[in-house]
Design a protein around this motif. Structure first.
Motif, PDB file in Angstrom:
ATOM      1  N   TYR A  46       0.750  -1.590   0.232  1.00  0.00           N
ATOM      2  CA  TYR A  46      -0.448  -0.198  -0.078  1.00  0.00           C
ATOM      3  C   TYR A  46       1.439   1.016   0.069  1.00  0.00           C
ATOM      4  CZ  TYR A  46      -4.049  -3.242   1.189  1.00  0.00           C
ATOM      5  OH  TYR A  46      -4.715  -3.882   0.895  1.00  0.00           O
ATOM      6  N   ARG A  47       0.641   2.476  -0.236  1.00  0.00           N
ATOM      7  CA  ARG A  47       1.136   3.519  -0.355  1.00  0.00           C
ATOM      8  C   ARG A  47       0.038   4.739   0.344  1.00  0.00           C
ATOM      9  NH1 ARG A  47       1.973   4.609  -6.768  1.00  0.00           N
ATOM     10  NH2 ARG A  47       0.509   5.090  -7.073  1.00  0.00           N
ATOM     11  N   GLN A  48       0.943   5.516   1.025  1.00  0.00           N
ATOM     12  CA  GLN A  48       0.055   7.084   1.269  1.00  0.00           C
ATOM     13  C   GLN A  48       0.693   8.210   0.953  1.00  0.00           C
ATOM     14  OE1 GLN A  48      -0.798   6.971   5.182  1.00  0.00           O
ATOM     15  NE2 GLN A  48      -3.179   8.177   5.019  1.00  0.00           N
ATOM     16  N   ALA A  49       0.558   9.034   0.157  1.00  0.00           N
ATOM     17  CA  ALA A  49       1.193  10.673  -0.082  1.00  0.00           C
ATOM     18  C   ALA A  49       0.396  11.343   0.695  1.00  0.00           C
ATOM     19  CB  ALA A  49       0.810  10.490  -1.603  1.00  0.00           C
ATOM     20  N   PRO A  50       1.251  12.346   0.875  1.00  0.00           N
ATOM     21  CA  PRO A  50       1.134  13.553   1.884  1.00  0.00           C
ATOM     22  C   PRO A  50      -0.519  14.111   1.469  1.00  0.00           C
ATOM     23  CG  PRO A  50       3.016  14.430   1.019  1.00  0.00           C
ATOM     24  CD  PRO A  50       2.687  12.319  -0.040  1.00  0.00           C
ATOM     25  N   GLY A  51      -1.002  14.317   2.435  1.00  0.00           N
ATOM     26  CA  GLY A  51      -2.914  14.470   2.523  1.00  0.00           C
ATOM     27  C   GLY A  51      -3.534  13.483   1.339  1.00  0.00           C
ATOM     28  N   LYS A  52      -3.070  13.132   1.162  1.00  0.00           N
ATOM     29  CA  LYS A  52      -3.568  11.527   0.310  1.00  0.00           C
ATOM     30  C   LYS A  52      -3.858  10.490   1.208  1.00  0.00           C
ATOM     31  CE  LYS A  52      -3.303  12.532  -4.211  1.00  0.00           C
ATOM     32  NZ  LYS A  52      -3.088  11.958  -5.502  1.00  0.00           N
ATOM     33  N   GLU A  53      -4.931   9.078   1.552  1.00  0.00           N
ATOM     34  CA  GLU A  53      -5.300   7.951   2.170  1.00  0.00           C
ATOM     35  C   GLU A  53      -4.854   7.156   1.190  1.00  0.00           C
ATOM     36  OE1 GLU A  53     -10.747   8.999   2.854  1.00  0.00           O
ATOM     37  OE2 GLU A  53      -9.432   7.178   1.907  1.00  0.00           O
ATOM     38  N   ARG A  54      -4.263   6.502   2.595  1.00  0.00           N
ATOM     39  CA  ARG A  54      -3.803   5.175   2.127  1.00  0.00           C
ATOM     40  C   ARG A  54      -4.199   4.384   0.821  1.00  0.00           C
ATOM     41  NH1 ARG A  54      -0.888   1.592   6.500  1.00  0.00           N
ATOM     42  NH2 ARG A  54       0.109   3.873   6.977  1.00  0.00           N
TER      43      ARG A  54
END
Length: 119
Positions: A37-45
């Motif tokens: 999984y990944r999570q970018a700044p300000g976004k959901e995983r």
């Protein structure tokens, strides 16, 4: 308590490649589905890719053809080969695995590894 330890993140230029690894501790008696999984700044995983114990894979649309997920069941290790990286792939990448320990089946997460793609 099963632990997942990730490695392989870093800084890469657009078009470059990275390989992430995730090793499950020996407390894992058996492992079913594993995923990244990944999570970018300000976004959901979000789910990037996952692989079943039998090797069936699925990918989110944006990484198809560029990323390859694989696992080595003899080493309880999950991999993600990332190629043709884009700035929008920049995120913290997390390993996830459903593992059987002495306490039963649970979902476990790694600590996360940063992937940064520069333009």
């Amino acid at each position: 308590q099963v632990q997942l330890v990730e490695s392989g993140g870093g800084l890469v230029q657009t078009g470059g490649s990275l390989r992430l690894s995730c090793a499950a501790s020996e407390d894992a008696i058996s492992i079913s589905t594993m995923g990244w999984y990944r999570q970018a700044p300000g976004k959901e995983r979000e789910l990037v890719a996952r692989v079943s114990s039998s090797g069936m894979t699925n990918y989110t649309e944006s990484v198809k053809g560029r990323f390859t997920i694989s696992r080595d069941n003899s080493k309880n290790t999950l991999y993600l080969q990332m190629s043709s990286l884009k700035p929008e792939d920049t995120a913290v990448y997390y390993c996830n695995a459903r593992c059987l320990s002495t306490g039963g089946w649970f979902d476990y997460w790694g600590q996360g590894t940063q992937v940064t793609v520069s333009s």
